[in-house]
Design a protein around this motif. Structure first.
Motif, PDB file in Angstrom:
ATOM      1  N   ARG A  69      32.183 -86.164  45.458  1.00 50.07           N
ATOM      2  CA  ARG A  69      33.433 -86.523  44.797  1.00 50.07           C
ATOM      3  C   ARG A  69      33.451 -86.074  43.327  1.00 50.07           C
ATOM      4  NH1 ARG A  69      35.677 -90.298  41.626  1.00 50.07           N
ATOM      5  NH2 ARG A  69      37.856 -90.829  42.024  1.00 50.07           N
ATOM      6  N   GLU A  70      32.336 -86.279  42.631  1.00 52.25           N
ATOM      7  CA  GLU A  70      32.279 -85.866  41.226  1.00 52.25           C
ATOM      8  C   GLU A  70      32.453 -84.360  41.088  1.00 52.25           C
ATOM      9  OE1 GLU A  70      28.686 -87.250  39.569  1.00 52.25           O
ATOM     10  OE2 GLU A  70      29.396 -89.315  39.272  1.00 52.25           O
ATOM     11  N   MET A  71      31.832 -83.595  41.990  1.00 54.95           N
ATOM     12  CA  MET A  71      31.978 -82.144  41.933  1.00 54.95           C
ATOM     13  C   MET A  71      33.425 -81.732  42.192  1.00 54.95           C
ATOM     14  SD  MET A  71      28.958 -81.136  41.173  1.00 54.95           S
ATOM     15  CE  MET A  71      28.881 -82.686  40.255  1.00 54.95           C
ATOM     16  N   GLY A  72      34.093 -82.443  43.109  1.00 55.45           N
ATOM     17  CA  GLY A  72      35.496 -82.148  43.365  1.00 55.45           C
ATOM     18  C   GLY A  72      36.359 -82.404  42.145  1.00 55.45           C
ATOM     19  N   VAL A  73      36.092 -83.514  41.452  1.00 58.11           N
ATOM     20  CA  VAL A  73      36.855 -83.824  40.232  1.00 58.11           C
ATOM     21  C   VAL A  73      36.599 -82.762  39.165  1.00 58.11           C
ATOM     22  CG1 VAL A  73      37.114 -85.494  38.365  1.00 58.11           C
ATOM     23  CG2 VAL A  73      36.884 -86.293  40.717  1.00 58.11           C
ATOM     24  N   VAL A  74      35.352 -82.320  39.038  1.00 56.06           N
ATOM     25  CA  VAL A  74      35.015 -81.287  38.049  1.00 56.06           C
ATOM     26  C   VAL A  74      35.729 -79.976  38.383  1.00 56.06           C
ATOM     27  CG1 VAL A  74      33.148 -79.831  37.197  1.00 56.06           C
ATOM     28  CG2 VAL A  74      32.811 -82.284  37.388  1.00 56.06           C
TER      29      VAL A  74
END
Length: 401
Positions: A69-74
């Motif tokens: 999820r964090e990578m998607g937000v980035v």
């Protein structure tokens, strides 16, 4: 450096010709290349927008994953920032078109007409002055030829006047050539200065764009890099979920109600057989992070016939003809009551009943039609409702069952 009027005049004419034949055509070509530059940048920004839109969609898909999820937000933030940079670049090139290309195109069309007119005027004035000077010099030559005759004193006054006229016209001619040369050189320099000034303005625009783009990109760049430094880092929520999958599940079952029927031959407590072991279910997330989930080994109880009857029962020929490989005779005891109901294949029992059980190990029997009969046609475990009956003996070396 000193030059003759004729050299200066040649310099003036070459300057005008250089502007008209070299500078203006080059400027027109520069305008066309600038338009191509604009189209290329527009195509680049369009392709960049499509690229970062696709990157944003990948980020949206990654944001659904509990671990990415964090990578998607980035990825979505990177896409958004780069699209803003593309918009700033588009604005810079709109000003490039408005303040540079359009102005150059307009100036080029006007300058071609202006320089042609200026150069023609200079040439015509120079020719007119040169004609006047040549005429005065021709008159002076005529007077001098006449003054060589008998009445030379009569032409002296006219000769002096002609000399003054020639000197005046020569001075005027030199002044005209000097001013014309200066004007031609300044016209040339003004055009180059205009070109430099416009590109300095464009350079300032690009500098402002790059500064703003650098600021937008460097503000969040450290946080983006920090998120992807450790690819093996897993969020706490996912770790908790994985650990939850690795924790064995405890099932609490209610004990069967006991009846008043007591076992006269067994004074000890009755322990039901263990439930059959289930195959461990491995979570798909466990293999993603290379975490080995311990598998529960499947244990099988082998039932042996400890309390056999007299004789061997069926013969070998009978067992082979009927598909039976082994006949085991076991004395068993029920562990809870069972009602057969209307099913004729079942046996009604009460708690602690004793009876003899014949355990037939069947092989697969081939039928004439090509099909085979699997073992345990009745289905289920034949020992599911019974246990081995305890055996009592005076021999201490014999095992208690």
């Amino acid at each position: 450096m000193s030059r003759t009027p004729e050299d200066v005049n040649k310099l003036t004419e070459s300057t005008y010709k250089n502007v008209m034949e070299q500078f203006n055509p080059s400027l027109r070509n520069l305008v066309n290349l600038g338009k191509s530059y604009e189209k290329a940048v527009t195509a680049m920004t369009f392709a960049g927008k499509a690229y970062f839109d696709a990157l944003s969609k990948i980020g949206e898909n990654a944001a659904i994953s509990p671990v990415s999820r964090e990578m998607g937000v980035v990825l979505m933030e990177i896409s958004e920032v780069h699209k803003k940079v593309q918009l700033e670049l588009e604005e810079s090139f709109k000003r490039f078109h408005r303040e540079l290309i359009t102005e150059l195109e307009k100036k080029t069309d006007m300058d071609i007409k202006y320089m042609n007119a200026t150069f023609k005027r200079y040439q015509s004035e120079h020719k007119l002055k040169q004609d006047f000077l040549d005429k005065s010099q021709a008159d002076l030559k005529k007077l001098r030829r006449k003054s060589q005759g008998k009445h030379s004193s009569k032409y002296e006054l006219k000769e002096n006047e002609c000399m003054e006229t020639i000197l005046s016209r020569q001075t005027d001619m030199q002044r005209f050539i000097a001013e014309g040369c200066k004007e031609a050189l300044l016209e040339e320099k003004r055009r180059f200065c205009f070109l430099v000034d416009k590109h300095c303005a464009f350079t300032n625009q690009l500098t402002a764009f790059h500064d703003k783009a650098k600021e937008m990109l460097t503000v969040k760049l450290p946080s983006w890099q920090d998120k992807c430094t450790d690819a093996t880092r897993v969020p706490d929520t996912v770790i908790s979920m994985i650990e939850g999958l690795r924790t064995p599940v405890t099932v609490i079952t209610e004990s069967s109600p006991t009846l008043g029927h007591s076992d006269r031959t067994n004074s000890g407590s009755i322990v039901p057989p263990p439930a059959p072991s289930l195959k461990a279910h491995t979570s798909p997330l466990a293999s993603m992070f290379s975490q080995d989930v311990p598998k529960i080994p499947i244990s099988s109880e082998q039932y042996s016939d400890q309390d056999s009857l007299d004789g061997n029962g069926l013969s070998r020929s009978a067992s082979v003809s009927s598909g039976m490989d082994v006949v085991k005779k076991t004395r068993v005891q029920t562990i809870f009551p069972h009602t057969a109901g209307n099913n004729e294949t079942l046996l009604s029992t009460v708690y602690a009943d004793h009876f003899l059980f014949l355990f037939l190990c069947l092989q697969q029997v081939s039928l004439p039609n090509g099909h085979s009969v699997p073992p345990f046609l009745g289905g289920g475990n034949p020992f599911a409702t019974v246990k081995l009956r305890p055996t009592f003996t005076n021999d201490r070396s014999a095992p208690n069952i």
